[in-house]
Motif scaffolding. Sequence first.
Motif, short mmCIF file in Angstrom:
data_model
loop_
_atom_site.label_atom_id
_atom_site.label_comp_id
_atom_site.label_asym_id
_atom_site.label_seq_id
_atom_site.Cartn_x
_atom_site.Cartn_y
_atom_site.Cartn_z
N GLY A 172 0.53 -0.87 -0.27
CA GLY A 172 -0.30 0.52 0.28
C GLY A 172 0.61 1.06 -0.16
O GLY A 172 1.95 1.74 0.61
N GLU A 173 0.73 2.20 -0.50
CA GLU A 173 1.40 3.62 -0.53
C GLU A 173 1.92 3.91 0.83
O GLU A 173 2.72 5.21 0.79
CB GLU A 173 0.13 4.64 -1.31
CG GLU A 173 -0.91 5.25 -0.18
CD GLU A 173 -1.36 6.29 -1.61
OE1 GLU A 173 -2.24 7.72 -0.71
OE2 GLU A 173 -1.37 6.27 -2.82
N ASP A 174 1.25 4.16 1.82
CA ASP A 174 1.83 3.95 2.85
C ASP A 174 2.28 3.13 3.69
O ASP A 174 2.71 3.47 5.08
CB ASP A 174 0.78 4.86 4.27
CG ASP A 174 -0.97 3.20 4.29
OD1 ASP A 174 0.02 1.82 3.83
OD2 ASP A 174 -1.80 3.24 5.70
N PHE A 175 3.15 1.97 3.15
CA PHE A 175 4.05 1.53 3.68
C PHE A 175 5.01 1.98 4.79
O PHE A 175 5.57 2.92 3.47
CB PHE A 175 3.88 0.06 3.11
CG PHE A 175 5.62 -0.92 3.82
CD1 PHE A 175 4.62 -1.39 4.43
CD2 PHE A 175 6.61 -0.88 2.84
CE1 PHE A 175 5.61 -2.79 4.27
CE2 PHE A 175 7.48 -2.10 3.33
CZ PHE A 175 6.73 -2.85 3.72
N ARG A 176 5.57 1.40 5.45
CA ARG A 176 6.53 2.38 5.61
C ARG A 176 7.64 1.18 6.43
O ARG A 176 6.79 0.01 6.98
CB ARG A 176 6.74 2.96 6.85
CG ARG A 176 5.75 4.61 6.69
CD ARG A 176 6.80 5.46 5.87
NE ARG A 176 5.83 6.36 4.90
CZ ARG A 176 5.25 6.64 4.27
NH1 ARG A 176 5.21 5.63 3.30
NH2 ARG A 176 4.99 7.94 3.33
N PHE A 177 8.70 1.25 6.80
CA PHE A 177 9.29 -0.29 7.40
C PHE A 177 9.87 -0.11 7.64
O PHE A 177 11.44 1.28 6.97
CB PHE A 177 9.68 -1.28 6.48
CG PHE A 177 10.43 -0.84 4.67
CD1 PHE A 177 11.57 -1.03 4.67
CD2 PHE A 177 9.26 0.12 3.93
CE1 PHE A 177 12.34 -0.20 3.24
CE2 PHE A 177 10.28 0.19 2.81
CZ PHE A 177 11.75 0.53 2.92
N GLY A 178 11.78 -0.82 8.62
CA GLY A 178 12.87 -0.27 8.62
C GLY A 178 13.26 0.63 9.88
O GLY A 178 11.53 1.14 10.43
N ARG A 179 13.40 0.89 10.32
CA ARG A 179 14.52 1.95 12.01
C ARG A 179 13.79 3.47 11.50
O ARG A 179 13.48 3.80 10.44
CB ARG A 179 15.55 2.05 11.88
CG ARG A 179 16.00 3.19 12.78
CD ARG A 179 18.01 2.94 12.69
NE ARG A 179 18.84 1.92 12.70
CZ ARG A 179 19.05 1.71 11.56
NH1 ARG A 179 19.20 2.14 10.61
NH2 ARG A 179 19.98 0.19 11.71
N GLY A 180 12.47 3.28 12.66
CA GLY A 180 12.35 4.12 12.67
C GLY A 180 11.10 4.43 11.29
O GLY A 180 10.46 5.75 12.05
N GLY A 181 10.54 3.18 11.12
CA GLY A 181 9.91 4.01 9.68
C GLY A 181 10.33 4.56 8.88
O GLY A 181 10.06 5.72 8.14
N SER A 182 11.26 4.98 8.90
CA SER A 182 12.76 5.51 7.78
C SER A 182 12.28 5.11 6.35
O SER A 182 12.65 5.58 5.29
CB SER A 182 13.74 5.88 8.11
OG SER A 182 14.27 4.20 8.36
N GLY A 183 12.06 3.86 5.91
CA GLY A 183 11.83 3.29 4.71
C GLY A 183 10.35 3.78 4.46
O GLY A 183 9.42 3.54 4.82
N ASP A 184 10.47 4.26 3.08
CA ASP A 184 8.89 4.43 2.18
C ASP A 184 8.36 3.38 1.22
O ASP A 184 9.59 3.13 0.40
CB ASP A 184 8.76 5.58 2.17
CG ASP A 184 10.15 6.48 1.23
OD1 ASP A 184 10.73 5.63 0.65
OD2 ASP A 184 10.17 7.79 1.67
N THR A 185 8.34 3.73 0.11
CA THR A 185 7.63 3.05 -1.00
C THR A 185 8.82 4.01 -2.43
O THR A 185 9.27 2.92 -2.97
CB THR A 185 6.43 3.37 -1.66
OG1 THR A 185 6.28 4.98 -1.74
CG2 THR A 185 5.38 2.87 -0.46
#
Length: 341
Positions: free
Chosen positions: A122-135
């Motif tokens: 989904g377009e709001d997907f966040r991942f990695g340390r502190g949610g720093s990864g984005d699409t």
Amino acid sequence: MLFQEVHGIPPQSDVDQVLVIGKFDGVHIGHQAILDTARNVAPPGTRLAVMSFNPHPTFVLTGDEAYLRTLTPPTEKLRILAELGVGSYYSIRFDKAFAAMDPEQFVVEFGTRLRARQIVVGEDFRFGRGGSGDTALLRTVGSRLGIGVTVVSPVVENGSKVSSSQIRAHLAAGRVEAAEALLGRPYTITGTVVHGGDCGRAIGFPTANLSGIDAYVMPKSGVYAVSAAVSERDKGEIVSHEEIWFGVLLAGGRTTISGDRFQLAVHLLGFSGDLYGKQCRVSFLRRIRDEQAFASAEELQAQLARDCDTTSAMVGLADVRLTGDLIRQGSAFVRTSFGKD
């Protein structure tokens, strides 16, 4: 059934896959749109896979104990994903160490390990340390690895993005029909029938008291019209055909003269027999009224009779038993088959 179910860090995949990543709490219509897109972009010969996380990341990151309960506990989530054609399911343990993973490492690690040809999120997907990864980062790293990335826009209903949080809010307010619209099916809780206090039986309304439901998000206390799929199980496997009944469910404290322990107890219209030890999957169709305290057993008895009449009028029959898999059609089945004048 799912072809493959893996808990923890997965082994190297032996097939190419289209990998969908997300929490999938509820497997609602927004999640279903992501899965539909994944099927559409899947290269020939690839398997549809879902990576999800347990426990809920919001609980790990915020400590909010409400997220210890989920809309779809693991067994329920697996059942729904299997019906939607998922071939691999990866349940990753989410803890503080995993949350601190470098976002680029996340893509490299799981993209290669799972032989992802496409990653769909989904377009709001966040991942990695502190949610720093984005699409954007996902696309950049995916391109370097030869992995296609597809980002799916959110599904919007009544001007709002469909989300698990929105569904939780509807359930907390007792709006089970609104929750159903966002889930794409009635909200369902599965438990095992156990002995209760026999208070309902004493006044002519025996109830099936459900155990093993602590992992579920609970709806607002009150009385609901439901459908209930009843089956016998042995070591987790269904050993009898499901029988599907309509019923009246009491959610909350014991709806008698006293008692306040939250529970789910369902009275099945027209049923007679022994339910103890059987699995009961209740689907919430409509909220009938608030929970009430009664001054006498006679007052409670009269109100339960009215609740049964209300449910009977809604489904069109006072004594109905169905067999098969109609539970998946839920209230849509009720409205189209029994709700006509």
